[in-house]
Design an enzyme around this catalytic site. Structure first.
Site, PDB file in Angstrom:
ATOM      1  NE  ARG A 108      -3.982   0.617   1.774  1.00  0.00           N
ATOM      2  CZ  ARG A 108      -5.179   0.753   2.370  1.00  0.00           C
ATOM      3  NH1 ARG A 108      -5.273   1.360   3.499  1.00  0.00           N
ATOM      4  NH2 ARG A 108      -6.245   0.099   1.846  1.00  0.00           N
ATOM      5  CG  HIS A 135      -8.349  -0.030  -2.713  1.00  0.00           C
ATOM      6  ND1 HIS A 135      -7.422  -1.147  -2.373  1.00  0.00           N
ATOM      7  CD2 HIS A 135      -9.258   0.368  -1.606  1.00  0.00           C
ATOM      8  CE1 HIS A 135      -7.701  -1.442  -1.192  1.00  0.00           C
ATOM      9  NE2 HIS A 135      -8.569  -0.458  -0.422  1.00  0.00           N
TER      10      HIS A 135
HETATM   11  N1  NVA Z   1      -9.726   6.721  -1.249  1.00  0.00           N
HETATM   12  C1  NVA Z   1      -9.417   6.162  -0.173  1.00  0.00           C
HETATM   13  C2  NVA Z   1      -9.714   5.000   0.164  1.00  0.00           C
HETATM   14  C3  NVA Z   1      -9.466   4.487   1.434  1.00  0.00           C
HETATM   15  C4  NVA Z   1      -9.593   2.906   1.579  1.00  0.00           C
HETATM   16  C5  NVA Z   1      -8.040   6.594   0.071  1.00  0.00           C
HETATM   17  O1  NVA Z   1      -7.214   6.660  -0.827  1.00  0.00           O
HETATM   18  O2  NVA Z   1      -7.841   7.269   1.346  1.00  0.00           O
HETATM   19  N1   CP Z   2     -11.123  -0.073   2.669  1.00  0.00           N
HETATM   20  C1   CP Z   2      -9.938  -0.104   2.958  1.00  0.00           C
HETATM   21  O1   CP Z   2      -9.018  -0.538   2.275  1.00  0.00           O
HETATM   22  O2   CP Z   2      -9.849   0.068   4.478  1.00  0.00           O
HETATM   23  P1   CP Z   2      -8.189   0.166   5.062  1.00  0.00           P
HETATM   24  O3   CP Z   2      -7.860   1.745   4.642  1.00  0.00           O
HETATM   25  O4   CP Z   2      -8.817   0.195   6.716  1.00  0.00           O
HETATM   26  O5   CP Z   2      -7.354  -0.824   4.742  1.00  0.00           O
END
Ligand code: NVA
Ligand code: CP
Length: 304
Positions: A108, A135
């Site tokens: 990530r 994602h």
């Molecule tokens: N669009 C959000 C998704 C979090 C799971 C982010 O990138 O923070």
């Molecule tokens: N939806 C999702 O990816 O959640 P987290 O940021 O908690 O991993």
């Protein structure tokens, strides 16, 4: 261990064929059934997943870690704070080293190029656990959740309300790979990346008015207006997205059996009202749980 010369990666939904993705969903549903029935299923004994988190996470970390344990393997949490990545060791070198020790790596991070560079230098499969661009793991869970509740999503209409962000980009990929129509309601200046939109052109359209996007839709989806890394734009974004809150009046415009999804974390009263998030047509808790089942199917596919 015999090094893999050309491993498969899961950096975006486009790395898998529509058939592979659909089979993963079926497998996720089967692994969920096994889990509920208490049937042990441990094909990844002795296997290790390395997890690099350059951004916060609740669901992604816990779902991968619990999922690996259930499959008989182990997962290792690595943050830049306490690895040499944080002190400037190149991503290429990190990939070469880690991929000689673990069987799969989840990352990530911010820049999507980081996961691509990592994958290009890795002997083992690399999974995108969220970048600023997309994602894909979340979409596996979202598709599983819709299919479990309502059957096939092919031919259905999905409304995306809010930011043209990483989740929106993955919905564009899903529209193509799972063959549904996607109406994207975002304020001007917050459109998805034009190259990604062009890729999904035959199935996706920008509809500025969220009510028009939601009207008659089978699935309504939103996400935070302030993604990780955008905290300084909070005030400006909240002004830009006023009118884009998915509330009961908006949800009532959708098809009678429409579902609501949100990848979470959710901000009640901002992108979604509390009464929508906590209502019966909101299946966000199943969606969060399905991260684990869908990623178990993904790990089984990539690692075995
Ligand atoms: N669009 C959000 C998704 C979090 C799971 C982010 O990138 O923070
Ligand atoms: N939806 C999702 O990816 O959640 P987290 O940021 O908690 O991993």
């Amino acid at each position: 261990m015999k090094p893999e010369s050309n491993p498969r990666h899961f950096l975006s939904l486009m790395d898998f064929s529509p058939d592979e993705l659909r089979q993963l969903i079926d497998r996720a549903i089967e692994l969920k059934r096994k889990h509920y029935a208490g049937e042990p299923h441990t094909p990844l004994q002795g296997k290790v997943l390395g997890m690099i988190f350059e951004k916060s996470s609740t669901r992604t970390r816990v779902s991968f870690e619990a999922g690996m344990a259930q499959l008989g393997g182990a997962a290792m949490f690595l943050s830049p704070r306490d690895t040499q990545l944080g002190r400037g060791e190149p991503i290429e070198d990190t990939a070469r080293v880690l991929s000689r020790m673990v069987d799969c790596i989840m990352i990530r991070t911010f820049d999507h190029a980081t996961v691509e560079t990592f994958a290009a230098n890795s002997r083992v499969p690399v999974i995108n656990g969220l970048t600023d661009r997309c994602h894909p793991c979340q979409l596996l869970a979202d598709m599983q959740t819709y299919i479990e509740h309502r059957g096939e999503i092919r031919g259905k209409t999905v409304a995306w309300v809010g930011d043209g962000n990483n989740m929106c980009h993955s919905y564009i990929g899903a529209a193509k790979q799972f063959d549904f129509r996607l109406r994207i309601a975002c304020p001007e200046g917050y459109d998805p990346d034009p190259t990604i939109l062009a890729m999904g052109r035959d199935r996706c359209e920008i509809v500025r008015d969220p009510n028009a996007a939601v009207a008659g839709s089978d699935l309504v989806v939103t996400d935070t207006w302030i993604s990780m890394g955008q905290e300084e734009e909070k005030a400006k974004r909240e002004r830009a997205f006023a009118g884009y809150c998915v509330d009961r009046a908006m949800m009532d415009l959708a098809a009678a059996d429409a579902l609501f999804l949100h990848c979470l974390p959710a901000y009640r009263g901002k992108e979604v009202s509390a009464d929508v998030l906590d209502a019966a047509d909101s299946v966000v808790w199943d969606e969060a749980e399905n991260r684990m089942h869908a990623q178990k199917a993904l790990l089984e596919f990539l690692v075995n």
